[in-house]
Design an enzyme around this catalytic site. Structure first.
Site, PDB file in Angstrom:
ATOM      1  N   TYR A  10       0.849  -1.189   0.000  1.00 37.61           N
ATOM      2  CA  TYR A  10       0.000   0.000   0.000  1.00 37.61           C
ATOM      3  C   TYR A  10       0.887   1.241   0.000  1.00 37.61           C
ATOM      4  O   TYR A  10       1.258   1.784   1.044  1.00 37.61           O
ATOM      5  CB  TYR A  10      -0.929  -0.008   1.212  1.00 37.61           C
ATOM      6  CG  TYR A  10      -1.973  -1.099   1.205  1.00 37.61           C
ATOM      7  CD1 TYR A  10      -2.264  -1.818   0.044  1.00 37.61           C
ATOM      8  CD2 TYR A  10      -2.680  -1.424   2.362  1.00 37.61           C
ATOM      9  CE1 TYR A  10      -3.224  -2.820   0.032  1.00 37.61           C
ATOM     10  CE2 TYR A  10      -3.649  -2.423   2.353  1.00 37.61           C
ATOM     11  CZ  TYR A  10      -3.905  -3.121   1.192  1.00 37.61           C
ATOM     12  OH  TYR A  10      -4.851  -4.114   1.193  1.00 37.61           O
TER      13      TYR A  10
ATOM     14  N   SER B  95     -13.289  -3.868   0.444  1.00 38.69           N
ATOM     15  CA  SER B  95     -14.205  -3.053  -0.364  1.00 38.69           C
ATOM     16  C   SER B  95     -15.657  -3.393  -0.031  1.00 38.69           C
ATOM     17  O   SER B  95     -16.479  -3.640  -0.919  1.00 38.69           O
ATOM     18  CB  SER B  95     -13.937  -3.263  -1.860  1.00 38.69           C
ATOM     19  OG  SER B  95     -14.559  -2.269  -2.642  1.00 38.69           O
TER      20      SER B  95
ATOM     21  N   LEU C 233     -18.157  -1.663   0.983  1.00 39.40           N
ATOM     22  CA  LEU C 233     -19.206  -0.733   0.589  1.00 39.40           C
ATOM     23  C   LEU C 233     -19.483  -0.797  -0.907  1.00 39.40           C
ATOM     24  O   LEU C 233     -20.526  -0.340  -1.365  1.00 39.40           O
ATOM     25  CB  LEU C 233     -18.843   0.691   1.018  1.00 39.40           C
ATOM     26  CG  LEU C 233     -18.673   0.850   2.538  1.00 39.40           C
ATOM     27  CD1 LEU C 233     -18.203   2.252   2.878  1.00 39.40           C
ATOM     28  CD2 LEU C 233     -19.965   0.531   3.262  1.00 39.40           C
TER      29      LEU C 233
ATOM     30  N   GLY D  62     -19.259   0.577  -3.840  1.00 40.62           N
ATOM     31  CA  GLY D  62     -19.895   1.531  -4.742  1.00 40.62           C
ATOM     32  C   GLY D  62     -21.118   2.213  -4.177  1.00 40.62           C
ATOM     33  O   GLY D  62     -21.733   3.035  -4.858  1.00 40.62           O
TER      34      GLY D  62
END
Length: 296
Positions: free
Chosen positions: A53, A208, A210, A212
């Site tokens: 990251y 991820s 959520l 979108g």
């Protein structure tokens, strides 16, 4: 904050995905540290990072160093915080994501992560992604050796299939503490993996989570897939007087007692809102509506 088991530990039911604090579009360091501190203030005790990251072509470990600084400057007890990091991926200058799962690389990466995090043993170390060029058992075997050497306390795997989970479990047994796959109302390809983790008592960490929802219509269903399925999430959120993001995370928590979502955040207010989902219990009728919208 509610708590859930992870290996022989317990952590807050909502974690923090720290990746947005170090990749493209990242905030300045002051806001990044404030975001981690806000998470800790809200009862979050699982911080998810990785050596990859960082900005493309930059030195590995930016996010790990940032998390370490955030913990060191917090000013309160952080002994119950579990930092989980990952090895096996890289970010060259072209912005792609490479995969390197050889035992030699994973052991070297874990040693580097240990130094960046400033700990004697990594709380939870995960294989970031299986390497198709390396036998999966060899990569998992490296995790077993790191466990045996005391360099990591718990092991996990990420972006894996049910077959790979079973193979890793055969090697690691109860020391396989987590599986981290993408899962959200919009992306449910890992439904079988989620169910298997529930069966085996392994924490399932949706990345991820959520998916979108922040880009979906605030007024109801959109005509564009996959966002149209979020209309019900917005409707329930309006009825509850909370954000649709909280409803989404509460829906994930209701899927299994082993689910621990790790939403990303780059602002203090965002992770405060996400953490609030841990105290939100959806009714059977609400879950039925949301399940139907998500196609579960």
């Amino acid at each position: 904050m509610r708590y859930r088991p992870l290996g022989d530990l317990r952590v807050g039911a909502i974690g923090l995905g720290a990746m947005p604090l170090s990749i493209e579009g990242r905030p300045d360091e002051a806001r990044a540290l404030a975001t981690v501190h806000a998470a800790l203030d809200a009862g979050v005790t699982l911080l998810d990072t990785a050596d990859s990251y960082h900005l493309p072509g930059a030195d590995p470990g930016h996010n790990e160093r940032l998390v370490a600084r955030a913990l060191a400057t917090y000013g309160s007890d952080t002994s119950e915080v579990l930092v989980t990091t990952k090895g096996g991926r890289g970010r060259p200058a072209d912005g792609s994501w490479t995969v390197t799962g050889s035992p030699r690389h994973l052991k070297s990466a874990a040693e580097a992560s240990l130094k960046r995090l400033g700990v004697e043993a990594i709380g939870l170390y995960q294989l970031h992604k299986p390497d198709p060029a390396v036998p999966f058992e060899d990569s998992v075997g490296a995790l077993r050796e790191l466990l045996d050497e005391g360099k990591i306390r718990l092991a996990g795997i990420s972006n894996t299939t049910t077959d790979q989970i079973r193979r890793a479990h055969a090697i690691l047994g109860d020391r396989l503490a987590s599986v981290q796959n993408q899962y959200s109302p919009a992306v449910r390809d890992s439904e079988p993996e989620l169910r298997l983790c529930a069966e085996l008592g392994i924490a399932f960490l949706p990345w991820s989570p959520l998916g979108g929802i922040s880009r979906s219509s605030l007024d109801g269903p959109s005509k564009v897939e996959p966002e149209d399925r979020f209309g019900a999430f917005h409707a329930v959120a309006r009825e509850r007087g909370v954000s649709p993001q909280q409803i989404c995370l509460a829906w994930l928590l209701a899927a299994s007692p082993t689910v621990i979502p790790i939403p990303g955040a780059s602002r203090p207010e965002t992770i405060r809102d996400s953490a609030g989902a841990a105290g939100l219990v959806l009714s059977g009728e609400e879950l039925t509506r949301l399940d139907a919208a998500a196609g579960r």
